[in-house]
Write an enzyme that holds these catalytic residues in place. Structure first.
Site, PDB file in Angstrom:
ATOM      1  N   CYS A   2      53.625   8.380  26.397  1.00  0.00           N
ATOM      2  CA  CYS A   2      53.403   7.172  27.191  1.00  0.00           C
ATOM      3  C   CYS A   2      54.721   6.766  27.829  1.00  0.00           C
ATOM      4  CB  CYS A   2      52.880   6.049  26.302  1.00  0.00           C
ATOM      5  SG  CYS A   2      51.271   6.381  25.534  1.00  0.00           S
ATOM      6  N   GLY A 378      56.919  24.944  18.574  1.00  0.00           N
ATOM      7  CA  GLY A 378      57.904  25.238  17.537  1.00  0.00           C
ATOM      8  C   GLY A 378      59.285  24.708  17.878  1.00  0.00           C
TER       9      GLY A 378
END
Length: 398
Positions: A2, A378
């Site tokens: 956001c 990752g």
């Protein structure tokens, strides 16, 4: 992700500048394309753009809560992994919730514990809470600085936002780079010194730091430090503990009300995450896990093995996808597209970065976003952990 933005001025009525808040949040719409909101009072303008991940109906922002004669407003970017634990604790203290969002849990945590709430949070976050009664602003950033948060003080105003461009859009800060900024770009770039926003007058709130701004001034403090202890556990217990921690970390990040996927490069990190996520999907009865990998046009023809990379990613991607039954997507990018996206990548970062690495990631994510909203990656997060186990000849760690 956001986007958050705000403008505080404790001495002047800034309601006439609501259009500036609109312009600031407009720069964050690609971070939060699903919704846009604002809250205003005499001395505070708070904005938010939302990417919906959890509780589409109940997680709108800025979120407002009133307790007695005190009104609190939060704008928040992030995810709390211990939302349910905090909610349960707060309910025992008498608090009631009207949504399932971590935003409300975070706001109520601040209402109950004040600035000390950050010591209880497990997650990635950058947020601001405005207390209308005490006329104070509290800003905080997660312990490792996963979520960005910049701020500047100009005269009586304090402005903050998820990105540098938000502060520049206010017109309170000029896009000037002084000697220190040039040193950052040419000596350290794409890295930066902690707390430096490169542009003159702009600061980044450091990881594990919080800021309190009120009539007494602006105060920044560090609320957490990584502490090193002597390792006394035996080998077997260490393996079990690390495995449980990694599994728990991945499982907590799979919680979402929108499609979730995994970036699969075939390396150790993404392969471990894929394995855990795929098993979690299967155990919970969800559809197949979707995985994505990036490749470059002609790589199959021109790849040459070396000591650093003895074989191409494609072999390991295919092997992992088949082993765990994922629905895999290959995204191929050519050099012309990479070059055309260089400017967009710089604009996204606000600063010079890693050239084609940034543009390739930008193009890759644009493609993935067409199908999924949340992606686990990752990013070398667990390689070191597993490396120590592997040199100890513990292949069962994976």
């Amino acid at each position: 992700m956001c986007g958050i933005a705000g403008w505080i001025n404790l001495n002047e009525d800034i309601r006439p500048f609501q259009d500036k808040l609109e312009q600031m949040t407009s720069k964050l719409m690609y971070r939060g394309p699903d919704a846009r909101g604002k809250w205003t009072s005499t001395h505070a303008l708070i904005g938010h753009t939302r990417l919906i991940v959890v509780d589409p109906a109940g997680g709108g922002q800025p979120m407002v809560k009133t307790y007695g004669n005190r009104q609190y407003v939060i704008t928040y970017n992030g995810e709390l992994y211990n939302t349910s634990d905090l909610r349960e604790e707060l309910e025992l203290l008498g608090h009631k919730f009207i949504s399932n969002s971590d935003t409300e849990v975070l706001l109520v945590s601040y209402i109950e514990w004040g600035p000390q709430c950050v010591e209880r949070l497990n997650g990635i976050y950058a947020f601001g809470v405005w207390d209308e009664y005490s006329q104070s602003l509290f800003l905080a950033r997660d312990r490792f600085g996963v979520k960005p948060l910049f701020y500047a003080q100009v005269g009586n105003s304090l402005i903050f936002g998820s990105e540098i461009k938000v502060l520049l859009e206010s017109n309170l800060i000029k896009p000037q780079i002084d000697k220190d900024g040039l040193l950052e770009i040419f000596s350290l770039g794409p890295a930066r010194s902690p707390g430096i926003g490169v542009f003159k007058g702009i600061h980044e709130l450091n990881p594990a730091h919080c800021l309190l701004h009120n009539s007494n001034g602006t105060f920044v403090r560090k609320y957490w430090s990584l502490t090193s202890y002597e390792h006394k556990d035996n080998l077997e217990y260490t393996i079990d503990t690390v495995r449980d921690l990694v599994k728990d970390a991945v499982a907590r990040q799979l919680v979402a009300d929108v499609p979730v996927c995994v970036f699969l490069s075939g390396g150790l990190d993404s392969s471990a995450i894929t394995a855990i996520a795929a098993k979690s999907f299967y155990a919970s009865g969800k559809n197949k896990l979707h995985t994505y990998s990036i490749d470059y046009a002609g790589n199959d023809l021109f790849f040459k093995a070396n000591d650093f990379q003895p074989d191409s990613d494609a072999y390991w991607v295919k092997r992992m996808s088949e082993e765990f039954g994922t629905c895999h997507h290959y995204i191929t990018i050519d050099n012309e597209s990479l070059a055309k996206a260089l400017e967009d990548a710089v604009l996204a970062r606000d600063l010079p970065g890693m050239a084609d690495i940034d543009s390739s990631l930008l193009l890759f994510c644009r493609k993935v976003k067409q199908d999924a909203t949340v992606a686990l990656s990752g990013e070398c997060a667990i390689s070191l952990m597993y490396y120590h186990m592997l040199i100890l000849k513990c292949p069962q760690a994976i």
